[in-house]
Design a protein around this motif. Structure first.
Motif, short mmCIF file in Angstrom:
data_model
loop_
_atom_site.label_atom_id
_atom_site.label_comp_id
_atom_site.label_asym_id
_atom_site.label_seq_id
_atom_site.Cartn_x
_atom_site.Cartn_y
_atom_site.Cartn_z
N PHE A 1 0.80 -1.22 0.00
CA PHE A 1 0.00 0.00 0.00
C PHE A 1 0.84 1.27 0.00
CE2 PHE A 1 0.60 -1.47 4.34
CZ PHE A 1 1.10 -0.35 4.97
N THR A 2 2.17 1.14 -0.05
CA THR A 2 3.03 2.33 0.03
C THR A 2 3.50 2.84 -1.33
OG1 THR A 2 4.99 0.95 0.32
CG2 THR A 2 3.86 1.71 2.32
N GLY B 1 6.32 5.77 -4.15
CA GLY B 1 5.66 6.41 -3.03
C GLY B 1 4.18 6.64 -3.30
N LEU B 2 3.58 7.50 -2.52
CA LEU B 2 2.17 7.85 -2.67
C LEU B 2 2.08 9.28 -3.20
CD1 LEU B 2 0.84 6.37 0.70
CD2 LEU B 2 0.62 5.38 -1.58
N GLN B 3 1.44 9.42 -4.35
CA GLN B 3 1.37 10.70 -5.03
C GLN B 3 -0.05 11.28 -4.97
OE1 GLN B 3 4.28 11.90 -6.24
NE2 GLN B 3 5.39 10.00 -5.80
N SER B 4 -0.14 12.55 -5.31
CA SER B 4 -1.43 13.24 -5.42
C SER B 4 -2.25 13.14 -4.14
CB SER B 4 -2.24 12.69 -6.60
OG SER B 4 -1.52 12.83 -7.80
N VAL B 5 -1.61 13.44 -3.03
CA VAL B 5 -2.31 13.43 -1.74
C VAL B 5 -3.19 14.67 -1.66
CG1 VAL B 5 -2.05 13.42 0.76
CG2 VAL B 5 -0.39 12.22 -0.67
N PHE C 1 2.69 14.46 -1.48
CA PHE C 1 3.25 13.12 -1.69
C PHE C 1 4.03 12.67 -0.47
CE2 PHE C 1 6.24 16.19 -3.55
CZ PHE C 1 7.40 15.91 -2.84
N ALA C 2 4.19 11.34 -0.39
CA ALA C 2 5.04 10.73 0.62
C ALA C 2 5.91 9.71 -0.11
CB ALA C 2 4.21 10.04 1.71
N THR C 3 7.23 9.84 0.00
CA THR C 3 8.14 8.98 -0.74
C THR C 3 9.19 8.39 0.20
OG1 THR C 3 9.65 10.80 -1.27
CG2 THR C 3 7.84 10.39 -2.81
#
Length: 310
Positions: A127-128, A133-137, A226-228
């Motif tokens: 899920f990460t 990473g997680l984009q477009s937060v 984002f979180a990377t």
């Protein structure tokens, strides 16, 4: 005695006027998030005497938790941020209970090893987003009232969070609990001989520091969207140590100054010199260590005391 409150007042006035001065709000929000991160680390190192090499674990884990809840489950910014802080606090309890049983370099190496485990989870968990990473937060709106899509509104929210954290840390350090932390930092064996449950005090300080670092990470994820993996990298732990030492450990405003110097150099020199920005920051750090052994604010405070003594 009026000099310090006056300087705090001027700094707050400048921060309040940032949108009117034409300064890019996202840059200032990033600076405030890392200043909050540095203040959290200073609570651990400067006032408790615990050197951690893995504080990016709390910053990054909270950023990932907030980003995942906001993107995959459409949580609002308040709930997602609170959840991120809870994750970092729980992680602080787990890592703290293991690490505080050791001192010095052994404590530092345990935090480094456990932080690498967190990095591995962020890299491999389904899920990460892996290396992407997680984009477009989404920023969403705060309680359905304040639209955080506006950079100005988001900036004042981050500023309010930073001021609250700064005042909270000051209150903690000036409390009887904070005085015990200082005693442990100066002479842990003597604190034990006086009957204090040293490990309990250290664990609370560790969890508080982890929680505040998590708040900084959550806000950073919302600000930048984002979180990377860079949030949980060992280099991020190294940067927060640099910020704290550069500004001055054991001072309240030192980590803020250190964060401002490092983030500003990274922001404005990266386009000019590319990867050489790391070398320049290292050279600045060496120069400051030679000229300001107590850090920038620490040396200024010592100079002020000498002037008052004369």
């Amino acid at each position: 005695m009026r000099t310090v409150p006056m300087l705090y007042g001027l700094a707050l006035l400048f921060a309040l006027c940032v949108p009117l001065l034409g300064i890019y709000p996202v840059f200032m929000m990033k600076l405030l998030c890392f200043a909050m991160f540095a203040c959290a680390y200073n609570l651990l190192l400067g006032f408790s005497g615990m050197l951690s090499f893995g504080h990016a674990a709390f910053f990054g884990a909270s950023a990932y938790a907030t980003a995942w809840l906001a993107t995959a489950h459409s949580w609002g910014p308040a709930a997602a941020t609170l959840a991120g802080v809870v994750v970092s606090a729980l992680l602080g309890v787990i890592i703290g209970m293991i690490a505080i049983r050791r001192r010095g370099i052994y404590f530092a190496m345990i935090t480094l090893a456990l932080a690498q485990l967190v990095y591995f989870v962020c890299l491999e968990a389904p899920f990460t987003g892996g290396e992407n990473g997680l984009q477009s937060v989404p920023r969403g709106s705060l309680f359905g009232v304040l639209p955080l899509t506006s950079d100005v509104v988001m900036y004042y929210l981050v500023l309010a969070a930073f001021v609250a954290v700064f005042l909270f840390i000051r209150r903690v350090i000036h409390s009887p609990y904070g005085q015990v932390l200082k005693a442990i930092r100066e002479n842990e064996s003597r604190a034990i001989s006086l009957g204090y449950q040293v490990n309990r005090y250290k664990l609370v300080a560790f969890v508080l520091s982890a929680s505040i670092a998590g708040l900084a990470g959550s806000l950073k994820a919302l600000v930048l969207g984002f979180a990377t993996l860079s949030d949980v990298l060992q280099s991020n732990s190294g940067e927060v140590i640099l910020m704290t030492l550069l500004g001055g450990t054991g001072t309240f405003f030192g980590p803020v100054v250190g964060a401002a110097v490092v983030v500003t150099l990274q922001e404005y020199l990266s386009d000019l010199v590319g990867g050489w920005v790391t070398v320049i920051i290292g050279a600045v750090f060496i120069a400051c260590v030679i000229a300001f052994r107590r850090g920038i604010i620490g040396e200024l405070a010592a100079l002020r005391l000498r002037w008052r003594g004369d």
